[in-house]
Structure formats: structure tokens, C-alpha cells
Scaffold this motif. Structure first.
Motif, mmCIF file in Angstrom:
data_model
loop_
_atom_site.group_PDB
_atom_site.id
_atom_site.type_symbol
_atom_site.label_atom_id
_atom_site.label_comp_id
_atom_site.label_asym_id
_atom_site.label_seq_id
_atom_site.Cartn_x
_atom_site.Cartn_y
_atom_site.Cartn_z
ATOM 1 N N ARG A 198 38.260 43.034 29.816
ATOM 2 C CA ARG A 198 37.652 41.965 30.226
ATOM 3 C C ARG A 198 38.687 41.812 31.830
ATOM 4 N N ARG A 230 36.418 41.650 35.266
ATOM 5 C CA ARG A 230 36.706 40.666 36.392
ATOM 6 C C ARG A 230 37.004 41.330 37.681
ATOM 7 N N ARG A 261 33.820 42.463 39.711
ATOM 8 C CA ARG A 261 33.248 41.544 40.455
ATOM 9 C C ARG A 261 33.585 41.524 41.801
ATOM 10 N N TYR A 281 41.817 33.875 39.991
ATOM 11 C CA TYR A 281 41.309 34.597 38.940
ATOM 12 C C TYR A 281 40.310 34.162 38.401
ATOM 13 N N ASP A 282 40.112 32.986 38.263
ATOM 14 C CA ASP A 282 38.914 32.106 37.446
ATOM 15 C C ASP A 282 37.609 32.220 38.529
ATOM 16 N N TRP A 315 36.747 34.486 40.298
ATOM 17 C CA TRP A 315 35.771 35.614 40.121
ATOM 18 C C TRP A 315 35.011 35.693 38.933
ATOM 19 N N GLU A 316 35.104 34.739 38.116
ATOM 20 C CA GLU A 316 34.290 34.719 36.873
ATOM 21 C C GLU A 316 32.720 34.810 37.428
#
Length: 836
Positions: free
Chosen positions: A601, A605, A608, A825-826, A828-829
Motif C-alpha cells: 500500500r 501511494r 501516485r 501522505y493522505d 496523495w490518496e
């Protein structure tokens, strides 16, 4: 058993059915008095393999005549805890020997370290131990003390335990010179992870012949990756131990006795306090151990570990070498230890017995840390050890050793030069550098010479001796190569000493603000000179002392392992996406389903933003933040090389503008004015190897690095005192004097041996300039892939966090950084791939 003293053979036979493999290989050499390097895994019986011959020799001398009041054998270790541990382990065989010896001929064994009390020191000076257990610093000091004169004239054997631990520091250089001063008939080195052999043999015996007794270091061990958080995702970056406190507590609860290693003393204190809170039923059986804890407290914990009294002990590096705690059945490594050999050393603290199995777990602190743990586990499984890099002829250590020789007795210059050149690190020393150190010690030179107050030795014809008793007293106070910061003693109720913290930390506390020491929350009640009286602080927000210390750097071997892992992840993604990454990790790297899914995972990520960074093509991220452009280079080479790359590139492309930078083990970042950002061709030119060393020195001169390094060099080289007779010299005073002195010497006496040493140590040992030059040439010629990103990619968040740590003004910078990188980080979801 025929070669052993009968009483020792009887003792051994009553406890063991046969020699272990390493004992059977080592004894034919040790019993013949040969120099021997003993290499075997922790818990294989290698320490006893070294001592059997030494104890037998001592017993033989005692049976044939009265033992002299001299030191006949020496055991040297890098840790005071290890000296005490060996003392415990040798009490039984020594008692068996002494019972068999004639009255009045018993063998005396003593420990002599910085923790030894004044009363014990006086007793040891009168009744010298026949077997001395000590450290390099204490041994070097004893050789020059008047009360110990002649004590080592007939020393037969010196055992150097954990010799690899001395290899990459100046302690090894001091030890090598000290061995030449003693010149024992036999030298025995012991290690589980020393490599390459030639370098370790050279450190132990110089150019002499040295036998090797070795067994495969890939003994049975169980190293797993565990402790992944379940209530929330693994951190995107950072090294905050609180995130993994709960899973660590679960692992501790399941074992009988755990040794928990953290990367720093601060992290040790924080995690230790967290475990006490999470496991209240074991609160009294959880302890904290590190070098700033009071010696009496450390000894109490070590004794308790040996007796199986504790559920868990959280430590930094203070218990990682050779200490035998049979009760420990689990080692937890909080965060990747940054090296393969270091991992195996710590793992060996469990199952510490012949035939035992070392069991432990790597507990990752973040996604990048999990990747590092996977690489470490693979390298450890295949026995791929880290290569030692031994400093080349450090001149400050040479100055200290020569002064020690002058304090001991007058020496002829030629005699001293020949003695020095027999030591491994100094085999290639030329006479010109030796004479320059002698001239400095004699008070010569264009800067210090005219004052006539800096001379420490007197040169009379072809002989030199100490200049005065005052110089000798100062030497005793300043022996060693470990540069200390100004420490303040922390004293609790009943005048119980809890430990030490640095003055700069205490000066930054708000009135009444609490901090933790030894796992206890306290606040300052009053300050007096170099002592802080504290009282308990309950239920308050606490701070953790930030003890100064060099960050552990990624070793070259582990960097290679990580590059292999990254290449495998990239290939697997390009072939089959997330599913392919997970399959490759489980099948080829033997990673658990949970860990493999977490990495898959993470890689998803990352993609992306950009592909997984590998060694070729070199990946560069460009991120615009207002008028600033961040250039992030992904280079898995270790912080020493990346620091060199960042500084030289910033120096070359900066011009008249302001260029900032930072680095870690996996890359470096420079920030430039977006309006005049360098082109790719300019950046490539910045990696040209020609003139690299000169440009690196020029870049260093713009910082305080060389001045700060010179302070440590000047202390080791006996120019500036580390301590006076009244205690430590405040660091702020010594630092200011050293910086000024370095600037003056650099300008007017650039060939001064201590100036040369400050530059050599910085370039070679700290920045690895030679390999950095090779890496720069590789980057220049390799293909590049450049990505324009709105924010740092997931793989660069750790470096980005380090770049921003110093500008965060939050009360809890660890939590603030955690929140920052989690947010990035989030983001890039749902993002699309970046512009290439």
C-alpha cells in the motif's frame, strides 16, 4: 583438557560435557601463546575460549612460585557493564582455581573503570590485581600513573572483547597504541561481527602474525518484524516511539524478560515511561538503562537482569555488546538499527548460552523504517556483515599517547617512533608527522610557541619527558577519546543520584517544567553549581532530555541491501502492481502477510507521485513553495555521503544566492530561489568529481563544523582541557576557545597537526569524502528522472520532516511533525501521478 591446569579442567568438566566448536578451534592457538582472533556468534562460548588459556597460565605461575604484585593479564572491553558481567562469570572458575592453589598464592581479579570508587582505586594500587578487567581509557591512564609504575612490565596476555566496537572510533587507535606500550606476549581478540578480517587483525596486532579461529556467524536465530500498529496506520515518516508503545507493550507482556533497544537515550526515556503506564502491573519491573543513568543505578539494573528480576529493560546502546543475561528471552529493536552487525549484536543478548537461539523482533516506527527492517532481516539471514572503516593515524590520539609515554618515563624519540609505528592504525605513519606532533607537545609553532605556556614535554637531545607534575595531573584528568558535553548531576530525594543531563537542556526549561530521567518524572527544586536537586512531578506534561550524540548512520552494506529491495519493489510494481509487490515480498523476502500488505500500500501511494526511487535512474523531485524551490535527490548511500553531496552541490550552485539543505540516509534536499533555479545541466555540473575535496573543505569553512570538530580534537590532543581538577569545563567556554583557536591556527599555522587532524577526521570519518566523490561521479553520469510535484512524495517525507524540524515552534515537535507528514501522505490518496 590436557593443556589446561588440572583444577580448571576439573571445573570445566563438571559443568560442560565438551568444548564448544569455537573453544575446540581456539584453544590449540591460545594454549600455545599465539596471537588469535576469535570470531563466533554471541553465546557460542568464545569468551571462555579466550580465558581458559589465560586462567591456566596464571594458575601455572602460582603453582611454581609466588605471584608478583603485578598485572599479568588484562581484559579490555568497550563497556563498563561488560567488565562487570565478565567479573561475575569468572568468579566460579577463579574460585575453583584459588581453592586448589597453595595458601598466599591466590589469583586476584579486579574491575577498573571510571565507575571505580576512590577506596577501590587505592586498594588496587597497593595490591595489584593479577587479572585486570578494564576499558581502554582506564588502561591508558594506569600505564602512566606513578603508583602503578612497573605494574605492566610482565603482562603476558591481553584479551580485547568486542574488538569490532573499537574499529571505527578513535578508541581503537588509543587501544592499539596502549597495547604497544604494554607489548604483551599474547593478544586475543573476540568478536561476533568483526569484518573484514585483515582490518581487524591489523587493529589487534599490527603487522604481526595472527591466527584466526572462526565458526559461521549465521547461527540459528529468529528475527521477525512485529509490532505493526493495529488501531491506526503505521506512521508515514518520523521516529516517534509513542506510536508503537501499545504494540511494544503487548510484545513485552508475552515474554518472560525483554531487552528493548531504542536509537537514542531520549527515545529510551519516553518509551520506558510509556511502558510503565501501559503495563501498570509490571511498573516496578520495568527499568531504563543508558549512559546518563547514575553508575549505581546501572549496576543495580545489570545485576537485576542477570538474576531475572525484570520484565523489561529499555536501553539505548549501553547493553548491546556481549553482556550475558541468561534470563532475557526476547530482544525488541525499536526502529531499524541502521546496520546489519549492530542488529546481530543486539539480537545476541537473548538466548545467550551455548546452543541457545537468539530471538527478537524488529519493531518499525514508520513506512520507510519498515523497508529498512526488511532489508536488515534479509542481510542478517544471509550473514552479510558490515565492513569496518578504521581511522587512519589520528594525530590527536598520537599526541595523547606520546604525552602519556612522557608522563610514564623519559623516552628516546626513535624508540617512541618505532613503538608507535607497530600499532595497526599507525603502520604507515611517516616521521615528519610524528615530529610535528612532538614539536606541538614541546610548545613549538608560530601561534602558540611565543607564549611559552603550552609546552607539555621537554625534549633534551634525543629524549623527551613530561614538563611538570601539573601537566601530568592534567593528563590524568583528560585521558580518553570520548568528548563529553557539560553535564549537570540530577539528585533526587535522600541525595540519590539519578543521572546526568546537559546544561543546555536544563537552561531551556520553563520554571517548574517537568522532565524525565531514569523513567521518573521530576522537576528542578534548586540548582547548585553542577548539581540539580529535583522532586517528583506527578501528572504533568514532561519533556525528554536531548542528550547530544551522533546519529547512527546507515552502513554501506545496509544501503546496498536497501537498494536491492527498492529495485525489487519497483520491478514488481511495474510488472503486476500492488498485488505483485505483495507477492514478491512474501515469496522472495519471506515477509509476513501483514507487513507485505503494508509495504504494498505504501508503494501504491508512492506511485501516485513517482516510481519507487532506485539507484538508476537517479530520481529528483522539484517542489515549489512560494519563492523557494526544493530539490530532493533520492540517494540511498548513508548520511555521511549524502551530507557531502548536499554541501558541495549547494556550494557550487548557490553562487551569490542563499541555498539551504539537509540530508539523511536516503537522500538530500537543497532549497534555492525559484526565480533563479539551476537547470538540469547546472545541477549535473555540480556533481563533477574534479575539485570535490577542495570544494567540500571550502563549503565546510562557511559553517561551524570544523571549529566544533577542532574542539574535540584539541581535547583528545591535550591542547584544551576536557576537565579540570574541580570537574568538567563548561562546554560553552571550551567551544568558544576552540573555534577562535582553530581560526587562528588555520590562518597562521595550517599544517599544525591538530588542524590537519580536524580536517582529516571531518573529511574521512565523518563525511566519507572519498566515497562521496565516487557517488557524485556516478550521479553525474547516470540517467535522471525529474518530477515536478505539489508536495513531497511518500518516499521523501522522512527527509522533508527532518528539513522542517528546526523551524517548528510547536510545544511538541514530534507530534507536530507526525501530524504534518500524515497530512501530506493522505493528500496523495486521490492524487494523480506527477508531471515528469
Amino acid at each position: 583438557m590436557k593443556g589446561l591446569d588440572p583444577a580448571l579442567a576439573s571445573w570445566f568438566g563438571a559443568r560442560f560435557t565438551a568444548y564448544s566448536t569455537i573453544q575446540a578451534k581456539a584453544l590449540p592457538h591460545t594454549l600455545q601463546g599465539e596471537h588469535v582472533l576469535i570470531l563466533a556468534p554471541t553465546g557460542s562460548g568464545k569468551t571462555l575460549a579466550a580465558f581458559l588459556s589465560v586462567l591456566s597460565e596464571l594458575a601455572g605461575r602460582a603453582r611454581t612460585g609466588e605471584l608478583p604484585n603485578e598485572v599479568l593479564a588484562v581484559y579490555v572491553s568497550p563497556l563498563r557493564a561488560l567488565d562487570r558481567d565478565i567479573h561475575r562469570n569468572l568468579e566460579a572458575p577463579l574460585a575453583a582455581l584459588n581453592e586448589s592453589l597453595p595458601r598466599g598464592r591466590q589469583i586476584r581479579m579486579e574491575v577498573r573503570t571510571g565507575d571505580t570508587s576512590d577506596a577501590e582505586r587505592s586498594r588496587q594500587q597497593r595490591r595489584r590485581p593479577h587479572l585486570l578487567l578494564t576499558t581502554p581509557e582506564s588502561l591508558s591512564s594506569l600505564l602512566s600513573q606513578t603508583g602503578w609504575r612497573g605494574a605492566f612490565d610482565h603482562t603476558q596476555a591481553v584479551i580485547v572483547d568486542e574488538i569490532h566496537a573499537f574499529g571505527e572510533s578513535k578508541r581503537g587507535s588509543l587501544l592499539a597504541l596502549t597495547l604497544e606500550r604494554i607489548d604483551p606476549r599474547q593478544r586475543i581478540g573476540i568478536s561476533a561481527t568483526a569484518w573484514p578480517l585483515e582490518a581487524v587483525q591489523r587493529l589487534l596486532v599490527g603487522a604481526r602474525r595472527c591466527a584466526v579461529a572462526a565458526v559461521d556467524t549465521r547461527r540459528a536465530h529468529q528475527l521477525e518484524i512485529e509490532g505493526l500498529p493495529t488501531r491506526y496506520p503505521l506512521a508515514a515518516a518520523g521516529y516517534n516511539p509513542y506510536r508503537i508503545a501499545e504494540p511494544t507493550a503487548d510484545l513485552v507482556a508475552r515474554a518472560n524478560a525483554s531487552l528493548v533497544f531504542c536509537s537514542t537515550r531520549s527515545a529510551t526515556e519516553r518509551l520506558g515511561l510509556a511502558l510503565k503506564i501501559l503495563l501498570p502491573e509490571f511498573e516496578d519491573r520495568i527499568e531504563i538503562h543508558h549512559g546518563s543513568i547514575d553508575p549505581a543505578g546501572r549496576l543495580r539494573i545489570e545485576d537485576g537482569l542477570a538474576e531475572g528480576c525484570f520484565k523489561a529493560v529499555v536501553c539505548s546502546t549501553s547493553l548491546e555488546l556481549g553482556v550475558d543475561f541468561a534470563a532475557v528471552d526476547q530482544v525488541l529493536l525499536i526502529g531499524a538499527p541502521r546496520g546489519v552487525s549492530r542488529t546481530l549484536q543486539r539480537l545476541g543478548r537473548s538466548g545467550h548460552r551455548v546452543g541457545g537461539v537468539a530471538r527478537g523482533s524488529l519493531v518499525p516506527l514508520s513506512h520507510p523504517d519498515l523497508l529498512e527492517c526488511i532489508a536488515i532481516r534479509e542481510a542478517a539471514r544471509n550473514g552479510r556483515l558490515d565492513a569496518l572503516r578504521i581511522p587512519r593515524a589520528p594525530l590527536d590520539v598520537l599526541a595523547q599517547a606520546l604525552l602519556g609515554m612522557a608522563v610514564e618515563r623519559p623516552h628516546r624519540l626513535d624508540e617512541a617512533f618505532e613503538k608507535v609505528c607497530r600499532a595497526g592504525p599507525y603502520l604507515d605513519l611517516d616521521r615528519a608527522r610524528f615530529d610535528a606532533v612532538i614539536e606541538y607537545l614541546a610548545g613549538g609553532g608560530t601561534v602558540l610557541g611565543p607564549y611559552g605556556t603550552y609546552g607539555k614535554i621537554l625534549v633534551e637531545g634525543d629524549t623527551f619527558r613530561v614538563a611538570s607534575k601539573a601537566v601530568a595531573r592534567a593528563y590524568y584528568q583528560n585521558v580518553g577519546t570520548i568528548s563529553d558535553d557539560y553535564q549537570v548531576k540530577i539528585v533526587g530525594r535522600g541525595n540519590r543520584k539519578l543521572g546526568e543531563v546537559e546544561e543546555s537542556f536544563l537552561s531551556g526549561l520553563q520554571p517548574g517544567e517537568a522532565f524525565i530521567i531514569g523513567g521518573r518524572s521530576v522537576r528542578v527544586k534548586r540548582l547548585h553549581a553542577d548539581t540539580a536537586m529535583v522532586e517528583p512531578a506527578e501528572g504533568e506534561r514532561v519533556r525528554t532530555p536531548r542528550w547530544m550524540g551522533g546519529k547512527m548512520s546507515l552502513t554501506a552494506q545496509l544501503a546496498l541491501e536497501e537498494r536491492r529491495l527498492r529495485r525489487a519493489l519497483r520491478d514488481a510494481w511495474e510488472a503486476q502492481g500492488e498485488e505483485g509487490v505483495e507477492r514478491a515480498l512474501r515469496e522472495d523476502w519471506q515477509v509476513s502477510r501483514e507487513a507485505a500488505g503494508t509495504v504494498a500500500r505504501f508503494v501504491s501511494r508512492q506511485n501516485r507521485a513517482a516510481p519507487v526511487p532506485v539507484d538508476s535512474p537517479v530520481q529528483v523531485e522539484r517542489i515549489r513553495r512560494g519563492r523557494t524551490l526544493l530539490l530532493i535527490f533520492h540517494v540511498v548511500a548513508g548520511r555521511a555521503i549524502n551530507r557531502s553531496l548536499a554541501w558541495v552541490l549547494a556550494h557550487r550552485v548557490g553562487g551569490k544566492g542563499s541555498v539551504g539543505g539537509n540530508f539523511d540516509d536516503h537522500g538530500f534536499v537543497i532549497s534555492v530561489d525559484a526565480r533563479s533555479a539551476p537547470l538540469e545541466s547546472d545541477l549535473r555540473a555540480g556533481f563533477a568529481p574534479k575539485g570535490w575535496r577542495e570544494d567540500l573543505i571550502e563549503a565546510l569553512e562557511k559553517t561551524e563544523t570544523l571549529g566544533r570538530k577542532f574542539r574535540a580534537v584539541a581535547e583528545i590532543g591535550q591542547l584544551l582541557p576536557r576537565r579540570t581538577m574541580k570537574g568538567p569545563v563548561p562546554r560553552k567556554s571550551a567551544t568558544w576557545n576552540a573555534a577562535l583557536l582553530y581560526t587562528t591556527l588555520k590562518q597562521h599555522e595550517p599544517d599544525h597537526p591538530l588542524v590537519r587532524e580536524a580536517i582529516r577526521e571531518t573529511l574521512e570519518d565523518q563525511l566519507d569524502a572519498a566515497n562521496a566523490t565516487l557517488e557524485a561521479a556516478r550521479i553525474r553520469e547516470a540517467p535522471w528522472e525529474i518530477f515536478d510535484l505539489p508536495r513531497p512524495s511518500p518516499f521523501s517525507l522522512t527527509l522533508f520532516a527532518a528539513f522542517n524540524r528546526e523551524v517548528l515552534l510547536a510545544q511538541d515537535p514530534d507530534r507536530a511533525l507526525d501530524d504534518l507528514v500524515a497530512q501530506l501522505y493522505d493528500e496523495w490518496e486521490d492524487s494523480h501521478a506527477a508531471v515528469r
